[in-house]
Design a protein around this motif. Structure first.
Motif, PDB file in Angstrom:
ATOM      1  N   SER A 272       2.222  -0.026  -6.894  1.00 49.63           N
ATOM      2  CA  SER A 272       1.473  -1.156  -7.444  1.00 49.63           C
ATOM      3  C   SER A 272       2.379  -2.337  -7.686  1.00 49.63           C
ATOM      4  CB  SER A 272       0.777  -0.741  -8.750  1.00 49.63           C
ATOM      5  OG  SER A 272      -0.190   0.251  -8.513  1.00 49.63           O
ATOM      6  N   LYS A 275       3.184  -4.059  -4.394  1.00 46.64           N
ATOM      7  CA  LYS A 275       2.051  -4.859  -3.934  1.00 46.64           C
ATOM      8  C   LYS A 275       1.853  -6.087  -4.818  1.00 46.64           C
ATOM      9  CE  LYS A 275      -0.933  -1.368  -3.566  1.00 46.64           C
ATOM     10  NZ  LYS A 275      -2.191  -0.663  -3.265  1.00 46.64           N
ATOM     11  N   LYS A 387      -7.334  -8.753  -6.596  1.00 40.05           N
ATOM     12  CA  LYS A 387      -6.462  -7.625  -6.265  1.00 40.05           C
ATOM     13  C   LYS A 387      -5.305  -7.525  -7.256  1.00 40.05           C
ATOM     14  CE  LYS A 387      -7.467  -7.082  -1.333  1.00 40.05           C
ATOM     15  NZ  LYS A 387      -7.859  -5.661  -1.448  1.00 40.05           N
ATOM     16  N   ILE A 452      -0.305  -5.297   4.180  1.00 35.80           N
ATOM     17  CA  ILE A 452      -0.670  -4.488   3.011  1.00 35.80           C
ATOM     18  C   ILE A 452      -1.932  -3.674   3.298  1.00 35.80           C
ATOM     19  CG2 ILE A 452      -1.475  -4.569   0.619  1.00 35.80           C
ATOM     20  CD1 ILE A 452       0.331  -6.983   0.178  1.00 35.80           C
ATOM     21  N   GLU A 453      -2.908  -4.282   3.952  1.00 34.48           N
ATOM     22  CA  GLU A 453      -4.139  -3.562   4.278  1.00 34.48           C
ATOM     23  C   GLU A 453      -3.856  -2.413   5.245  1.00 34.48           C
ATOM     24  OE1 GLU A 453      -8.132  -2.468   4.323  1.00 34.48           O
ATOM     25  OE2 GLU A 453      -6.994  -3.762   2.954  1.00 34.48           O
ATOM     26  N   TRP A 455      -1.008  -0.858   5.576  1.00 34.72           N
ATOM     27  CA  TRP A 455      -0.232   0.107   4.796  1.00 34.72           C
ATOM     28  C   TRP A 455      -1.160   0.977   3.950  1.00 34.72           C
ATOM     29  CZ3 TRP A 455       3.109  -1.447  -0.012  1.00 34.72           C
ATOM     30  CH2 TRP A 455       3.836  -0.331  -0.460  1.00 34.72           C
ATOM     31  N   ASP A 456      -2.114   0.355   3.232  1.00 41.91           N
ATOM     32  CA  ASP A 456      -3.057   1.110   2.412  1.00 41.91           C
ATOM     33  C   ASP A 456      -3.918   2.042   3.261  1.00 41.91           C
ATOM     34  OD1 ASP A 456      -2.116  -0.017   0.117  1.00 41.91           O
ATOM     35  OD2 ASP A 456      -3.726  -1.492  -0.094  1.00 41.91           O
ATOM     36  N   SER A 457      -4.335   1.564   4.415  1.00 42.15           N
ATOM     37  CA  SER A 457      -5.158   2.399   5.300  1.00 42.15           C
ATOM     38  C   SER A 457      -4.357   3.603   5.795  1.00 42.15           C
ATOM     39  CB  SER A 457      -5.650   1.579   6.495  1.00 42.15           C
ATOM     40  OG  SER A 457      -6.447   0.500   6.062  1.00 42.15           O
ATOM     41  N   ALA A 460      -4.088   6.080   2.928  1.00 42.88           N
ATOM     42  CA  ALA A 460      -5.363   6.762   2.734  1.00 42.88           C
ATOM     43  C   ALA A 460      -5.593   7.810   3.819  1.00 42.88           C
ATOM     44  CB  ALA A 460      -6.499   5.745   2.734  1.00 42.88           C
TER      45      ALA A 460
END
Length: 474
Positions: A272, A275, A387, A452-453, A455-457, A460
């Motif tokens: 966190s 990010k 965010k 970042i998107e 990376w998050d995907s 997940a």
């Protein structure tokens, strides 16, 4: 003795959103009034500086709104062009000095008052900067009435900075919304708050341009003073407190600055924090370009070949503020089929394309085409604010938005230093080069948000794969 309860995780909505008691008064009217004050003050102050400094140098311009509306002086065209560039350079530099003064003072006051509001509440830190903006307007009025040196504009800006200035109002309003909204609805609530900026700025720009053309500078600046004062009175008499568990706290202590510092350095929730830093960097670049280009809109439009009069300048400022409303509508529609991240990416594409068109605009229709292409340009900032808000606990919202306000203050400093210096330096080969430069800079936050998107995907997907493998093995 029992251990103190752990703060709720950042993903949970704040208590005010989960179990609201009485309905709190909206914070939007206060932000609307403060933005009306700021929206009137910015273009009018720049035009006043142009007229005062131009008169000192013997340069004047006509009130025609046509493309050839710049009034020529007694000398040859070359002499007139030289005077115009000298005036543009002086106004650009004075804008830089005024913004520098406000930043260095506001940097300390915003990071002091923002975390303090997490303890004592949001209302005190909404009243104080509104009063400071009224004091600044009063000093500007004195300069105009008494024909004082324009350096007193800097004094007014410093006094406003001591009370937090407009950045503290923004920070406190966004913290207020974070206090009272559920996490799933926060992006749109933040976008609504930003849309108030657009409505207020648009009305102020149109009214200010026409009013200045009809009656000069003094009467519109009385409205600047009245709107700031009305914002303070609204906070005093109408706004209810959004912080549920208030407690006394010292104001002048280093602990408030440490609260902002810990946001980026505390080792817990390491992902966190990373990010948080990346989103802050993306926000910094986007807002720097926004402030920097906005600073030179009026100068670009006043000079040749556009030579806009005050009414067209007002319409141009209104068109730039209209992007807040069109971005709100676009955000609402695009959220039905896209993740917030990709809405922000589309907003950046809109911003880049508009700036590229403006960089080559030599006629009024082409300049307004550039404004039109910015229709989704403000969609990225509410997504990033939301965010950021979801990455911290409810007890850190004031510190978070104080840090965001500091980032905005730093944006103002960097934007003024870069764009107000770049503009006069590039007049001889491309007047619109700063807009092109801003468009190139926006490619960086577009890459950050996209990474970042992705990376998050990826994280997940890995979590899903591990869960599937565990179920299979069991």
């Amino acid at each position: 003795m029992a251990a103190p309860p752990e703060p709720p995780p950042a993903s949970e909505p704040p208590p005010a959103a989960k179990a609201p008691g009485r309905r709190l008064a909206a914070v939007e009217p206060l932000l609307f009034l403060a933005t009306v004050s700021l929206g009137l003050q910015g273009p009018l102050a720049t035009q006043y500086l142009w007229d005062r400094l131009g008169a000192d140098l013997g340069y004047s311009r006509g009130n025609s709104s046509s493309a050839d509306g710049c009034t020529e002086g007694p000398g040859a065209n070359g002499s007139t062009d030289t005077l115009q560039r000298e005036v543009e350079t002086l106004v650009s530099h004075w804008n830089l000095y005024i913004n520098l003064g406000g930043f260095f003072v506001g940097l300390f006051s915003v990071t002091l008052f923002g975390p303090w509001s997490d303890s004592v509440g949001r209302r005190p830190v909404l009243i104080l900067p509104a009063v400071g903006m009224a004091m600044q307007a009063a000093i500007y009025l004195l300069v105009m009435y008494l024909r004082l040196h324009v350096g007193f504009f800097l004094l007014g800006r410093i006094l406003s900075g001591l009370t937090g200035d407009y950045n503290l109002i923004l920070a406190s309003c966004f913290a207020y919304v974070a206090d009272t909204s559920a996490a799933r609805a926060r992006t749109f609530r933040v976008a609504v708050l930003e849309a108030c900026l657009g409505v207020a700025g648009m009305l102020a720009s149109i009214g200010g341009g026409q009013w200045r053309k009809a009656q000069g500078y003094i009467n519109p600046f009385w409205l600047v003073f009245a709107a700031s004062l009305a914002a303070a009175l609204y906070a005093v008499f109408c706004l209810q407190e959004s912080v549920k568990q208030r407690k006394p706290a010292k104001l002048f202590t280093l602990s408030h600055y440490m609260a902002v510092y810990r946001l980026y350095t505390t080792p817990e929730r390491q992902g966190s924090r990373q990010k948080l830093a990346l989103y802050s960097l993306a926000f910094f670049l986007i807002v720097t370009v926004h402030f920097g280009t906005k600073d030179i809109y009026v100068l670009y439009e006043l000079g040749s070949p556009l030579c806009w009069a005050s009414d067209l300048i007002g319409y141009g400022s209104a068109a730039s503020y209209l992007a807040y409303l069109s971005s709100l509508a676009g955000l609402r529609v695009l959220q039905l089929c896209l993740e917030d991240t990709w809405v922000a990416e589309l907003g950046l594409i809109s911003n880049i394309s508009g700036l590229v068109v403006m960089s080559i605009a030599t006629t009024t229709p082409l300049m307004f085409t550039g404004y039109g292409m910015l229709f989704l340009s403000m969609a990225a900032t509410p997504v990033i604010r939301a965010k950021l808000s979801k990455l911290v606990n409810e007890t850190e919202q004031g510190a978070l938005f104080a840090s965001v306000a500091c980032v905005e203050g730093l944006c103002s400093l960097v934007a003024s230093g870069v764009f107000n210096s770049l503009y006069p330096a590039t007049l001889h080969f491309m007047r619109g080069f700063p807009f092109l430069f801003g468009a190139l800079i926006l490619l960086i936050p577009a890459a950050i948000i996209g990474l970042i998107e992705v990376w998050d995907s990826h994280l997940a997907y890995r979590h899903f794969s591990r869960s599937s493998m565990s179920l299979t093995n069991s």
